[in-house]
Design a protein around this motif. Structure first.
Motif, short mmCIF file in Angstrom:
data_model
loop_
_atom_site.label_atom_id
_atom_site.label_comp_id
_atom_site.label_asym_id
_atom_site.label_seq_id
_atom_site.Cartn_x
_atom_site.Cartn_y
_atom_site.Cartn_z
N ILE A 120 0.85 -1.19 0.00
CA ILE A 120 0.00 0.00 0.00
C ILE A 120 0.89 1.24 0.00
O ILE A 120 1.84 1.33 0.77
CB ILE A 120 -0.93 0.01 1.23
CG1 ILE A 120 -1.88 -1.19 1.21
CG2 ILE A 120 -1.68 1.34 1.35
CD1 ILE A 120 -2.92 -1.20 0.12
N ARG A 121 0.57 2.21 -0.87
CA ARG A 121 1.37 3.43 -0.97
C ARG A 121 0.57 4.72 -0.76
O ARG A 121 1.13 5.80 -0.76
CB ARG A 121 2.07 3.49 -2.34
CG ARG A 121 3.08 2.39 -2.55
CD ARG A 121 4.29 2.61 -1.63
NE ARG A 121 5.13 1.42 -1.57
CZ ARG A 121 5.33 0.70 -0.48
NH1 ARG A 121 4.79 1.03 0.65
NH2 ARG A 121 6.10 -0.36 -0.50
N GLU A 122 -0.75 4.57 -0.58
CA GLU A 122 -1.55 5.76 -0.28
C GLU A 122 -2.81 5.36 0.47
O GLU A 122 -3.23 4.21 0.43
CB GLU A 122 -1.84 6.56 -1.55
CG GLU A 122 -3.09 6.26 -2.26
CD GLU A 122 -3.27 7.10 -3.53
OE1 GLU A 122 -2.44 7.94 -3.89
OE2 GLU A 122 -4.29 6.88 -4.16
N ILE A 123 -3.37 6.34 1.16
CA ILE A 123 -4.61 6.15 1.91
C ILE A 123 -5.70 6.98 1.25
O ILE A 123 -5.47 8.11 0.82
CB ILE A 123 -4.47 6.65 3.36
CG1 ILE A 123 -3.45 5.83 4.11
CG2 ILE A 123 -5.80 6.61 4.09
CD1 ILE A 123 -3.18 6.37 5.50
N GLU A 124 -6.88 6.41 1.20
CA GLU A 124 -8.08 7.15 0.82
C GLU A 124 -9.10 6.98 1.94
O GLU A 124 -9.21 5.91 2.54
CB GLU A 124 -8.67 6.62 -0.48
CG GLU A 124 -7.83 6.88 -1.69
CD GLU A 124 -8.51 6.42 -2.98
OE1 GLU A 124 -9.62 5.84 -2.93
OE2 GLU A 124 -7.92 6.65 -4.05
N THR A 125 -9.82 8.02 2.22
CA THR A 125 -10.94 7.95 3.15
C THR A 125 -11.88 9.07 2.78
O THR A 125 -11.52 9.97 2.02
CB THR A 125 -10.47 8.06 4.62
OG1 THR A 125 -11.55 7.67 5.48
CG2 THR A 125 -10.00 9.46 4.96
#
Length: 179
Positions: A120-125
């Motif tokens: 995983i290289r980014e977060i989305e929320t």
């Protein structure tokens, strides 16, 4: 910190430690209760929390109190179309354990694990404009990790069912994550 200590976090000035680990289906009811009692999260069915603990346990964490009971959780999943992105679905801390940095510690621990294990290289929320606690949590996370934070409206309030009177869901995209 050695591997045996990786799942411990100091949660307050009394030097108490909280264990963070992968949730099990037995945690589903407690996670549902914490979500319900948060009074800000959209509450899903109790059944969905059981499924979440079974099917998305690798991308979720539960924090346990001294007696082993769940006191906080974070749930997430890797987006099928963008497997390098972790979608943080919900994060909540039981009322009596708030104000100790536990939500941030859960988010840090989860993203460290999924970065290493799943790439995983980014977060989305998504965060509604009125949810200042979540805005602060994710803004502080981005700053702490030196990551860029982009905000765009993902779902306008008008997309929700008639009479739902739902605020827009603003997409927070945080990245790139660096190990």
């Amino acid at each position: 910190m050695n591997a045996a200590q990786d799942n411990l976090v100091r949660t307050d000035s009394r030097r108490e430690f909280t264990v963070m680990e992968t949730p099990t289906v037995e945690d589903g009811a407690a996670i549902w209760r914490i979500a319900r009692d948060s009074e800000v999260l959209d509450l899903n069915s109790s059944y969905s929390y059981l499924l979440w603990c079974r099917d998305f346990a690798a991308t979720s964490l539960v924090a346990r109190g001294p007696g082993g009971e769940p006191i906080a959780f974070v749930t997430g999943y890797a987006r099928p179309e963008r497997p390098e992105a972790l979608v943080v679905w919900q994060i909540a801390v039981d009322r009596e354990h708030r104000g100790r940095g536990l939500a941030g510690a859960l988010l840090d621990a989860l993203t460290a694990r999924v970065s290493a294990d799943l790439g995983i290289r980014e977060i989305e929320t998504t965060v509604t404009p009125g949810n200042t606690a979540s805005d602060r949590l994710f803004t502080a996370y981005a700053a702490r990790h030196g990551a860029r934070l982009e905000r765009t409206v993902l779902f306008d309030g008008g997309l929700f069912p008639a009479g739902a009177d739902h605020e827009p869901e603003v997409l927070y995209r945080i990245g790139p994550l660096t190990g």
